[in-house]
Scaffold this active site. Structure first.
Site, mmCIF file in Angstrom:
data_model
loop_
_atom_site.group_PDB
_atom_site.id
_atom_site.type_symbol
_atom_site.label_atom_id
_atom_site.label_comp_id
_atom_site.label_asym_id
_atom_site.label_seq_id
_atom_site.Cartn_x
_atom_site.Cartn_y
_atom_site.Cartn_z
ATOM 1 C CD GLU A 5 -1.654 -2.334 1.732
ATOM 2 O OE1 GLU A 5 -0.455 -2.518 2.062
ATOM 3 O OE2 GLU A 5 -2.532 -3.205 1.870
ATOM 4 C CG PHE A 63 -9.852 -9.561 11.384
ATOM 5 C CD1 PHE A 63 -8.649 -9.871 12.018
ATOM 6 C CD2 PHE A 63 -9.919 -9.674 10.006
ATOM 7 C CE1 PHE A 63 -7.553 -10.263 11.290
ATOM 8 C CE2 PHE A 63 -8.813 -10.070 9.269
ATOM 9 C CZ PHE A 63 -7.627 -10.369 9.906
ATOM 10 C CD GLN A 64 -7.323 -7.190 8.140
ATOM 11 O OE1 GLN A 64 -8.169 -6.980 7.289
ATOM 12 N NE2 GLN A 64 -6.103 -7.630 7.854
ATOM 13 C CE LYS A 104 -17.268 -6.574 3.372
ATOM 14 N NZ LYS A 104 -16.428 -7.772 3.497
ATOM 15 C CG MET A 126 22.574 12.392 3.750
ATOM 16 S SD MET A 126 23.783 13.505 2.984
ATOM 17 C CE MET A 126 22.857 14.116 1.591
HETATM 18 C C1 LIG Z 1 12.494 5.884 5.821
HETATM 19 C C2 LIG Z 1 13.755 6.596 6.183
HETATM 20 N N1 LIG Z 1 14.572 6.054 7.116
HETATM 21 C C3 LIG Z 1 15.732 6.686 7.446
HETATM 22 C C4 LIG Z 1 16.085 7.859 6.847
HETATM 23 C C5 LIG Z 1 17.377 8.565 7.228
HETATM 24 N N2 LIG Z 1 18.282 8.585 6.075
HETATM 25 C C6 LIG Z 1 18.406 9.683 5.308
HETATM 26 S S1 LIG Z 1 19.452 9.439 4.038
HETATM 27 C C7 LIG Z 1 19.761 7.875 4.504
HETATM 28 C C8 LIG Z 1 20.710 7.008 3.711
HETATM 29 C C9 LIG Z 1 20.133 6.568 2.430
HETATM 30 O O1 LIG Z 1 20.959 5.588 1.864
HETATM 31 P P1 LIG Z 1 20.883 5.291 0.314
HETATM 32 O O2 LIG Z 1 19.484 5.117 -0.107
HETATM 33 O O3 LIG Z 1 21.800 4.171 -0.018
HETATM 34 O O4 LIG Z 1 21.365 6.645 -0.330
HETATM 35 P P2 LIG Z 1 22.831 7.293 -0.358
HETATM 36 O O5 LIG Z 1 22.851 8.351 0.679
HETATM 37 O O6 LIG Z 1 23.814 6.209 -0.091
HETATM 38 O O7 LIG Z 1 22.939 7.856 -1.726
HETATM 39 C C10 LIG Z 1 19.070 7.557 5.662
HETATM 40 C C11 LIG Z 1 19.146 6.259 6.364
HETATM 41 C C12 LIG Z 1 15.175 8.394 5.917
HETATM 42 N N3 LIG Z 1 15.396 9.552 5.315
HETATM 43 N N4 LIG Z 1 14.042 7.729 5.584
#
Ligand SMILES: Cc1ncc(C[n+]2csc(CCOP(=O)(O)OP(=O)(O)O)c2C)c(N)n1
Ligand SMILES: [Mg+2]
Lengths: 184, 578
Positions: free
Chosen positions: B50, B109-110, B159, B477
């Protein structure tokens, strides 16, 4: 001509001014509307001091009075957010507009002996309150007025022993004279 | 009107609203609606999650400007939407989410309080309690989603209401407006304020336009270019404002803020007038707030009064639709000549000097694939015409910095919430909305895995999106922040255990390609572009520890910008142009 300057400038930041605000809101009285309103305050860590809701003369429209202690800018932001809610018809922070505030309280006070009863009656008189229920060892007093009047009364009867307090929360309306001035 | 099931009323309203595609996944509480959808004259995309459905509807909406529609069942189906709704809410994307709810008055449920859970992440939501209200509420939902500051609206339908039959009449827009007496978005803009703004614009010596997502949503490119050109104002855009102003225009300063260009940030820092257009002074933009454009007067144009003077007090607030306000503003500015012609010339010259001295850069001689290089090659091969979506992380920033966007709705990313996993499904939605355009998701190895299951959806419906993974085997990042601000203590960021993305793609019935050397990048891209009947997943093994630079560390002033090692000079100087 381009000239380098050394002095560092900063953008002046507004001061925080925390005080009591009176906000009145008119809403479509739908399911969930109160929760939308209160969560705007909760989301900013603000505790609502009092909130009253009541029907109006118009169908499905309710009027809400909110009292909250808060910083000027944060409250202004909350007011804008309140305005943004789909179900709000009108929002006003009336803190600085002449207005009337009233609250009603029911206070159950211990009456140990006849001296206490006399003393309570005297206070009831002075405050233009009313005894609305009498029991063997307690009086229930009804009092209306501004918040600080009720606070003062409660403080004075505290030494006798308070069994229970129920307050309505504050209601407020803008004075008609002020209303007219704003319209002009 | 004949009597109809609630479920059929739902479909009728979708037809009335000219919906051509919906996204979702069925379940018990919404089965009646899915039954009615069986014969519906619009496309119904079955997703594998979803959340992916919500991001697809979001990508569809961002690419087209139309309302995206997503459906889910009660309980877990609906709670799976929450991140997607929050993503759309933060970026003001018009969505309608329809969720099934357990029958009224059951302890079932749900069951979950879906309107309660989604209240803070929607523009508005409804629980239908009476079949008499169903059609009107659904139409209100579409109306609220697309008007004013757009946003997601959820309608929760028990529903039993979808099963009841009712003799209904399709509500008109008038009915909808009557049902919403307190909802009156402001579009026009106060003319006295606009005149004031025009005067400030004519009097400024160092003006800068600071443009955000509101200018994209209102499709105001023509007006923006006009204003910039007649008043000679350089234009910087936020991450969300990308494409609002053509980035190949000589007045373009590109992005500002945390990963903004040197010249954009220096221009804003030195400006004496900042014209904020559909932007919201996000902390990623302003950095340290009391040193943000410290000399500047501020004009702020926005449809949402609540976003004006929220973090920075502005001098001239103008509430209205960006496009409409800019049209009037251009007329007002044109009435008299600009006052400091010469100063304006020096200002543009100074900016030109910054542009030459500090372009965006990276090591172009590297023997390892540089992520920036991949983006540049994607730009070249698509001639700057593709729609680009992104996940969240370093790859998102490179996608923003190294692809030059020309038109609104060209760059789609989760700017406000920063939702990893957004890139790929939003690309699927965008491709469905714009089949005429090449759509490429720039993904991180971490982000892509968060919605990997929906490759199946893209394969099933033959949606030929392309995915370019900038694979650094890191949550890059976060790793960058650890390197810069936590002494290189790489805590929980290594992703070297990962699927073989080529085989993974193939196992889904998609095409998988890989490049491990710079010389292979072009070839992989060419091959990918030649495929048009299936999704293509490209795995680029990039330099693992490349950093996104320049960077203004969080909460710091623009003066404290960290430059690329290849750059010289400091960011500390302040100029006065007169
Ligand atoms: C759902 C979610 N969890 C955690 C984060 C924190 N976060 C921001 S950037 C990042 C790293 C992303 O890694 P990747 O997709 O490999 O991208 P890269 O920075 O390596 O290009 C994280 C964990 C986020 N923005 N969203
Ligand atoms: Mg990564």
């Amino acid at each position: 001509m381009i000239e380098e300057i050394k002095a560092l400038k900063v953008r002046p930041q507004p001061k925080t001014v925390v005080r009591k605000h009176v906000i009145v809101v008119k809403v479509q009285h739908n399911v969930g509307v109160l929760s939308r309103i209160t969560s705007l305050f909760a989301g900013r860590g603000y505790n609502i001091e009092s909130l009253t809701v009541g029907k109006t003369h118009e169908p499905n429209i309710a009027r809400i009075t909110i009292i909250v202690n808060g910083d000027e800018r944060v409250v202004e932001q909350i007011v804008k957010q309140l305005r943004k809610l789909i179900e709000t018809l009108k929002v006003r922070d009336i803190t600085d507009i002449p207005h009337i505030e009233r609250e009603l309280a029911l206070i159950k006070i211990h009456t140990a002996d006849s001296d206490t009863r006399d003393e309570i009656m005297r206070l009831v008189d002075i405050f233009r309150a009313k005894v609305v229920d009498v029991a063997k060892d307690s009086y229930t007093v009804e009092i209306t007025g501004k918040q600080d009047k009720i606070d003062a009364f409660i403080n004075l009867v505290k030494p006798f022993g308070i069994k229970d307090v129920s307050r309505t929360g504050v209601l407020a309306v803008v004075r008609e004279s002020a209303q007219e001035k704003i319209k002009e | 009107m004949p009597k109809k099931r609630g479920a059929d009323i739902v479909v009728d309203v979708l037809i009335e609203e000219k919906v051509d595609t919906i996204f979702g996944l069925p379940g018990g509480a919404i089965m009646e609606v899915y039954d009615a959808l069986f014969n519906a004259p619009f496309r119904n995309i079955l997703t594998r999650h979803e959340l992916a459905a919500c991001h697809m509807a979001d990508g569809y909406a961002r690419a087209s400007g139309k309302v995206g529609v997503v459906m889910a069942t009660s309980g877990p189906g609906a709670t799976n939407l929450v991140t997607g709704l929050a993503t759309a809410y933060m970026d003001s994307v018009p969505l309608v989410a329809i969720t099934g709810q357990v029958p009224t008055h059951y302890n079932a449920f749900q069951e979950a309080d879906v309107t309660g859970i989604t209240r803070p992440v929607t523009k508005h939501n409804f629980l239908v309690t009476d079949i008499k209200d169903l059609a009107l509420i659904l139409r209100e939902a579409f109306y609220i989603a697309r008007t004013g500051r757009p946003g997601p609206v959820l309608v929760d339908i028990p529903k039993d209401i979808t099963q009841q039959v009712y003799d209904y009449k399709m509500p008109t827009i008038k009915d909808v407006e009557n049902a919403l007496p307190g909802y009156k978005p402001h579009y026009e803009g106060n003319i006295a304020q606009i005149k004031k703004a025009a005067k400030l614009i004519r009097q400024a010596k160092r003006p800068v336009l600071y443009v955000g997502g509101g200018a994209v949503a209102s499709e105001a490119q023509e007006e923006l270019v006009k204003l910039a050109e007649i008043a000679k104002i350089p234009v910087t855009t936020t991450l969300m404002g990308k494409g609002a102003f053509p980035e190949d225009h000589p007045l373009a300063l590109h992005m500002l803020g945390m990963h903004g260009t040197y010249y954009a940030n220096m221009a804003v820092y030195n400006a004496d007038l900042l014209i904020a257009v559909g932007a919201r002074f996000d902390d990623r933009v302003t950095g340290k707030i009391d040193e943000f454009a410290p000399e500047a007067k501020i004009i702020h144009i926005d449809i949402d009064p609540a976003s004006i003077s929220k973090t920075i007090t502005v001098d001239v607030p103008i509430v209205g639709d960006v496009k409409k306000v800019l049209q009037k503003l251009v007329k007002e500015v044109e009435k008299k000549p600009i006052e400091w012609e010469e100063a304006r010339e020096s200002w543009l010259k100074l900016i030109e000097k910054w542009k030459i001295e500090h372009p965006l850069t990276y090591d172009k001689k590297s023997k390892i694939i540089k992520p920036e290089y991949v983006i540049e090659e994607i730009y070249n091969i698509t001639k700057g015409e593709a729609i680009i979506t992104a996940g969240v992380g370093q790859h998102q920033m490179w996608a923003a910095m190294f692809y030059k966007y020309k038109f609104p709705r060209q760059f789609i990313n989760s700017g406000g919430l920063g939702t990893m996993g957004f890139g790929f499904p939003s690309a699927v939605g965008a491709k469905i909305a714009r089949p005429d355009k090449e759509v490429i998701a720039i993904e991180g190895d971490g982000s892509f895995l968060m919605n990997i299951q929906d490759i199946a959806t893209a394969v099933q419906y033959r949606i030929p999106v392309k995915v370019a993974i900038l694979n650094n085997e890191f949550l890059g990042m976060v790793r960058q922040w650890q390197e810069l601000f936590y002494d290189s203590r790489y805590s929980s960021v290594c992703l070297s255990v990962q699927p073989d993305f080529v085989k993974l793609a193939e196992s889904f019935g998609a095409v998988g390609l890989r490049a491990t050397k710079p010389s292979e990048v072009r070839k992989v891209l060419e091959e990918a572009m030649s495929i048009n009947d299936r999704p293509v997943i490209m795995d680029f093994a990039v330099d693992r520890e490349e950093n996104v630079l320049p960077m203004v560390p969080a909460g710091k002033s623009y003066r404290e910008m960290i430059l690329h090692p290849g750059e010289k000079g400091e960011a500390e100087t302040m100029y006065l142009v007169g």
